[in-house]
Write an enzyme that holds these catalytic residues in place. Structure first.
Site, PDB file in Angstrom:
ATOM      1  N   VAL A  93       0.891  -1.147  -0.128  1.00 52.30           N
ATOM      2  CA  VAL A  93       0.027  -0.083  -0.084  1.00 52.30           C
ATOM      3  C   VAL A  93       0.796   1.181   0.248  1.00 52.30           C
ATOM      4  O   VAL A  93       1.886   1.523   0.824  1.00 52.30           O
ATOM      5  CB  VAL A  93      -1.128  -0.081   1.222  1.00 52.30           C
ATOM      6  CG1 VAL A  93      -1.694   1.241   1.406  1.00 52.30           C
ATOM      7  CG2 VAL A  93      -1.919  -1.061   0.944  1.00 52.30           C
TER       8      VAL A  93
ATOM      9  N   GLU B 242      14.974 -16.219  24.237  1.00 54.12           N
ATOM     10  CA  GLU B 242      14.993 -17.601  23.396  1.00 54.12           C
ATOM     11  C   GLU B 242      15.974 -17.833  22.354  1.00 54.12           C
ATOM     12  O   GLU B 242      16.517 -18.785  22.361  1.00 54.12           O
ATOM     13  CB  GLU B 242      13.533 -17.756  22.598  1.00 54.12           C
ATOM     14  CG  GLU B 242      12.617 -17.493  23.604  1.00 54.12           C
ATOM     15  CD  GLU B 242      12.044 -18.737  24.115  1.00 54.12           C
ATOM     16  OE1 GLU B 242      12.687 -19.866  24.002  1.00 54.12           O
ATOM     17  OE2 GLU B 242      11.055 -18.945  24.917  1.00 54.12           O
TER      18      GLU B 242
END
Length: 197
Positions: free
Chosen positions: A48, A139
């Site tokens: 867009v 993580e």
């Protein structure tokens, strides 16, 4: 729906793609099957470029697409907190491409360490600096350590991958600017493996 990618990405598992625990296809599902039975929904690959709320049209640069209701999901981007010079050395972890680039860097560091004759160079290659807090950094740090200690066991002859070090620092504490006697000399940014999460 207009999107730059034709898949839905489950971002919380990007760190596992980055550490070779999962393949990209394990966390990215094609979008079209999700809307297969929704005949009022069109899926378009594009970006867009502008929105005209008065005319109720979205422009992709090539065409204008009318809409009844508009929902914007702009996505996420990482920040270098004013340190844009870090970008070439510290990839973010928001997209599949980021994860596969980090995977390449991690695995290449181990391969280069195998070929390194100099102990200091090898230690530098096996030092991974993760800049940033939050769940992704934690993580990723754990997954790199797990890969080094258990995922590459007996694969290299000139060094033990379990000796790789993972350093996670928080920008607010500027720990990556301080030196520690227990860390090897970090010769230059190119020989270190940085990740910004």
């Amino acid at each position: 729906m207009i999107d730059q990618a034709n898949y839905h990405l489950f971002q919380p598992l990007l760190y596992q793609v980055a550490t070779a625990a999962l393949s990209p296809g394990d966390i990215a599902a094609p979008v079209r099957p999700l809307f297969r039975d929704s005949f009022s929904t069109r899926v378009l690959l594009g970006k867009v470029s502008s929105i005209d709320t008065e005319k109720q049209v979205v422009s992709t640069g090539e065409k204008e697409i009318p809409y009844d209701y508009l929902v914007l999901a702009t996505g996420a981007a990482h920040s270098y907190f004013g340190k844009d010079q870090w970008a070439p050395y510290a990839p973010g972890l928001k997209r599949i491409e980021d994860a596969t680039d980090i995977r390449r860097r991690i695995l290449t560091a181990f391969e280069r360490a195998e070929a390194a004759e100099d102990r200091v160079e090898r230690e530098s290659l096996l030092t991974f600096l993760i800049v940033g807090g939050g769940p992704t950094g934690v993580e990723l740090a754990g997954a790199i350590a797990e890969l080094a200690r258990f995922g590459m066991e007996k694969e290299f002859r000139n060094f033990d991958p379990a000796h790789a070090r993972v350093i996670r620092c928080n920008l607010r504490r500027d720990c990556c600017l301080r030196s520690r006697k227990s860390w090897p000399p970090l010769r230059n940014a190119r020989s270190n493996n940085w990740v910004l999460t």
